[in-house]
Design a protein around this motif. Structure first.
Motif, PDB file in Angstrom:
ATOM      1  N   TYR A  26       7.448 -24.640  43.739  1.00 29.82           N
ATOM      2  CA  TYR A  26       7.659 -23.478  44.609  1.00 29.82           C
ATOM      3  C   TYR A  26       7.542 -22.202  43.785  1.00 29.82           C
ATOM      4  O   TYR A  26       8.044 -22.129  42.665  1.00 29.82           O
ATOM      5  N   ASN A  41       8.872 -16.392  45.426  1.00 32.91           N
ATOM      6  CA  ASN A  41       9.152 -15.968  46.797  1.00 32.91           C
ATOM      7  C   ASN A  41       9.677 -17.118  47.647  1.00 32.91           C
ATOM      8  O   ASN A  41      10.567 -16.928  48.476  1.00 32.91           O
ATOM      9  N   GLU A  42       9.133 -18.311  47.456  1.00 31.52           N
ATOM     10  CA  GLU A  42       9.600 -19.472  48.219  1.00 31.52           C
ATOM     11  C   GLU A  42      11.025 -19.855  47.827  1.00 31.52           C
ATOM     12  O   GLU A  42      11.833 -20.215  48.685  1.00 31.52           O
ATOM     13  N   ALA A  86      13.313 -17.732  46.589  1.00 31.82           N
ATOM     14  CA  ALA A  86      14.170 -16.668  47.129  1.00 31.82           C
ATOM     15  C   ALA A  86      14.354 -16.836  48.638  1.00 31.82           C
ATOM     16  O   ALA A  86      15.453 -16.636  49.162  1.00 31.82           O
ATOM     17  N   ASP A  87      13.289 -17.229  49.350  1.00 31.22           N
ATOM     18  CA  ASP A  87      13.382 -17.448  50.793  1.00 31.22           C
ATOM     19  C   ASP A  87      14.313 -18.616  51.104  1.00 31.22           C
ATOM     20  O   ASP A  87      15.133 -18.540  52.023  1.00 31.22           O
ATOM     21  N   TYR A  88      14.212 -19.691  50.330  1.00 27.24           N
ATOM     22  CA  TYR A  88      15.107 -20.840  50.524  1.00 27.24           C
ATOM     23  C   TYR A  88      16.559 -20.413  50.343  1.00 27.24           C
ATOM     24  O   TYR A  88      17.415 -20.715  51.174  1.00 27.24           O
ATOM     25  N   TRP A 122      17.838 -17.433  50.549  1.00 27.69           N
ATOM     26  CA  TRP A 122      18.218 -16.514  51.624  1.00 27.69           C
ATOM     27  C   TRP A 122      18.606 -17.295  52.893  1.00 27.69           C
ATOM     28  O   TRP A 122      19.557 -16.943  53.572  1.00 27.69           O
ATOM     29  N   ARG A 123      17.892 -18.387  53.180  1.00 30.44           N
ATOM     30  CA  ARG A 123      18.172 -19.177  54.383  1.00 30.44           C
ATOM     31  C   ARG A 123      19.484 -19.952  54.294  1.00 30.44           C
ATOM     32  O   ARG A 123      20.153 -20.148  55.305  1.00 30.44           O
ATOM     33  N   GLU A 135      23.895 -14.137  44.661  1.00 27.25           N
ATOM     34  CA  GLU A 135      22.617 -14.606  45.207  1.00 27.25           C
ATOM     35  C   GLU A 135      21.543 -14.647  44.121  1.00 27.25           C
ATOM     36  O   GLU A 135      20.761 -15.595  44.030  1.00 27.25           O
ATOM     37  N   VAL A 139      19.421 -17.932  42.919  1.00 27.52           N
ATOM     38  CA  VAL A 139      17.950 -17.982  42.833  1.00 27.52           C
ATOM     39  C   VAL A 139      17.532 -18.378  41.415  1.00 27.52           C
ATOM     40  O   VAL A 139      16.679 -19.255  41.228  1.00 27.52           O
ATOM     41  N   HIS A 185      19.219 -28.262  54.948  1.00 27.04           N
ATOM     42  CA  HIS A 185      19.127 -26.962  55.613  1.00 27.04           C
ATOM     43  C   HIS A 185      20.518 -26.443  55.982  1.00 27.04           C
ATOM     44  O   HIS A 185      20.645 -25.530  56.764  1.00 27.04           O
TER      45      HIS A 185
END
Length: 128
Positions: free
Chosen positions: A19, A22-23, A25-27, A29-30, A46, A50, A69
């Motif tokens: 990954y 950005n991927e 960081a997106d994970y 964030w979710r 955070e 990351v 998730h």
């Protein structure tokens, strides 16, 4: 026959970093859920999360990113309702991770130690 550890053998089918930044960081964030009201502190936590997730081995990243998730909750021991002296908890039923952040002791190595410990439990739960 060599007795070298197979843990050191790279998995040829997985890239070293499956990954991009950005991927990752997106994970985060979710799944990031922090009860700390201090925005600066939340951003620091955070960022550490990351940083840690970027350094997981490829196989661990794939398991975490593709199979879970539910939240990684970070807050005070009281807010997370963890027992006295308990720094984290991995819930087998929900795959949720709870981790105590102690603002008085801002030691990122200690935070990452407990994070890695709970992630190991989480991966056991995913695989099991």
């Amino acid at each position: 026959m060599s007795l070298d550890s197979t843990a050191q053998t790279p998995l040829p089918m997985l890239p070293e970093h499956p990954y991009n930044k950005n991927e990752v960081a997106d994970y985060v964030w979710r799944v990031f859920d922090c009860s700390n009201r201090d925005k600066t502190r939340r951003a620091q936590i955070e960022k550490r999360l990351v940083h840690y997730m970027e350094r997981l081995p490829a196989w661990a990243q794939v398991l975490m990113f593709e199979c879970r998730h539910s939240p990684i909750r970070i807050g005070s021991e009281k807010k997370l309702k963890l027992g006295t002296g308990v720094a984290g908890n991995a819930n087998a039923n929900s795959l949720q991770l709870d981790l105590v952040d102690n603002p008085e002791e801002d030691n990122s190595l200690e935070f990452e130690y407990y994070l890695s410990h709970e992630i190991a439990h989480n991966i056991d739960n995913i695989v099991g």
